[in-house]
Design an enzyme around this catalytic site. Structure first.
Site, mmCIF file in Angstrom:
data_model
loop_
_atom_site.group_PDB
_atom_site.id
_atom_site.type_symbol
_atom_site.label_atom_id
_atom_site.label_comp_id
_atom_site.label_asym_id
_atom_site.label_seq_id
_atom_site.Cartn_x
_atom_site.Cartn_y
_atom_site.Cartn_z
ATOM 1 N N SER A 22 -38.454 -23.101 30.365
ATOM 2 C CA SER A 22 -37.481 -23.839 31.166
ATOM 3 C C SER A 22 -38.159 -24.341 32.435
ATOM 4 C CB SER A 22 -36.273 -22.945 31.486
ATOM 5 O OG SER A 22 -35.219 -23.709 32.029
ATOM 6 N N ASN A 23 -37.406 -24.682 33.437
ATOM 7 C CA ASN A 23 -37.967 -25.117 34.725
ATOM 8 C C ASN A 23 -37.002 -24.700 35.836
ATOM 9 O OD1 ASN A 23 -36.008 -27.382 35.261
ATOM 10 N ND2 ASN A 23 -36.843 -28.060 33.295
ATOM 11 N N GLY A 24 -37.389 -24.970 37.074
ATOM 12 C CA GLY A 24 -36.645 -24.439 38.224
ATOM 13 C C GLY A 24 -35.483 -25.282 38.704
ATOM 14 N N SER A 25 -35.029 -26.229 37.899
ATOM 15 C CA SER A 25 -33.904 -27.056 38.354
ATOM 16 C C SER A 25 -32.666 -26.193 38.617
ATOM 17 C CB SER A 25 -33.581 -28.107 37.283
ATOM 18 O OG SER A 25 -32.362 -28.743 37.581
ATOM 19 N N ALA A 89 -33.005 -31.953 34.237
ATOM 20 C CA ALA A 89 -34.450 -31.708 34.111
ATOM 21 C C ALA A 89 -34.674 -31.170 32.698
ATOM 22 C CB ALA A 89 -34.901 -30.709 35.172
#
Ligand code: C5P
Length: 217
Positions: A22-25, A89
């Site tokens: 995943s990512n930090g959005s 994102a």
């Protein structure tokens, strides 16, 4: 009243039942856009990846996890939308295979095979009709704003957007952002460093102006 749909938050791409990419959005900008659109009196549909934030009230929310789920929900919601603002994102890749359960740790090194996720906003923009489509371009801080705008404009052309919101990656997860709006007609509009709620209201206003302009033609 205009019908506005927004994609927001990250996606999670599960390797097994426990681990994911995943990512930090944080989803903060997407939720701020939804709130700004609702406050301006529009009908709002929010396709939202996994976030800690509570989505604003008075908005229809479709909660999704993976990019493929987000794509399916966005395609369905797009039918009734006049404007799409794609703030999600989306993870660029997902694991080729998802394994059931929680497999035990393996040897020293493992190789993970990834496949690209579909580009949700580009797929929808290709069948937009008279809809207005707005995307985001979050670019590396080290490149500087001028390079970020050039990359954003490249995304605007490739994805057939009407407007791209360019910002630098230090905006991720924060409460404020420093954005430039790049329009398909060549105009650039710098909004300066501002609280995401103010920026969101400006973006919604810009998208609605584009939509109204299109109705007049
Ligand atoms: O290419 P990049 O990921 O930088 O593009 C960002 C824009 O495209 C955002 O508007 C994002 O929501 C959208 N996007 C998408 N589906 C993807 C990747 C990006 O809708 N798979």
């Amino acid at each position: 009243m205009v019908s506005i749909m927004i994609t927001a938050g990250p996606t999670r791409e599960y390797l097994d039942d426990v681990r994911f990419l995943s990512n930090g959005s944080s989803g903060r900008m997407g939720c701020a856009l939804a709130e700004a659109a609702r406050t301006a009196g529009h009908a709002v549909c929010l396709v939202l990846g996994p976030v800690d934030l509570a989505p604003p009230s008075g908005v229809t929310v479709f909660s999704v996890t993976s990019a493929l789920e987000m794509q399916a929900a966005a395609e369905a919601a797009f039918q009734a939308a006049d404007i799409l603002i794609a703030a999600a994102a989306v993870a660029d890749y997902r694991p080729l295979h998802r394994v059931a359960g929680k497999p035990a740790k393996q040897g020293e090194r493992v190789t993970l095979e990834l496949v690209p996720n579909p580009d949700i906003v580009a797929g929808l923009a290709a069948k937009r009709g008279r809809r207005v489509v707005v995307g985001f371009a979050l670019e590396s801080v080290s490149a500087g704003m001028a390079a970020a705008i050039a990359r954003g404009r490249d995304k605007l052309r490739r994805k057939q957007l009407d407007l791209v919101v360019v910002n630098l990656h230090d905006a991720i997860g924060g409460v404020s952002s420093d954005v430039v709006l790049c329009y398909a007609d060549g105009r650039d509009e710098a909004l300066g460093l501002a609280d995401k709620n103010l920026t969101a209201a400006h973006i919604v206003h810009a998208a609605v102006e584009l939509w109204m302009g299109r109705q007049a033609t």
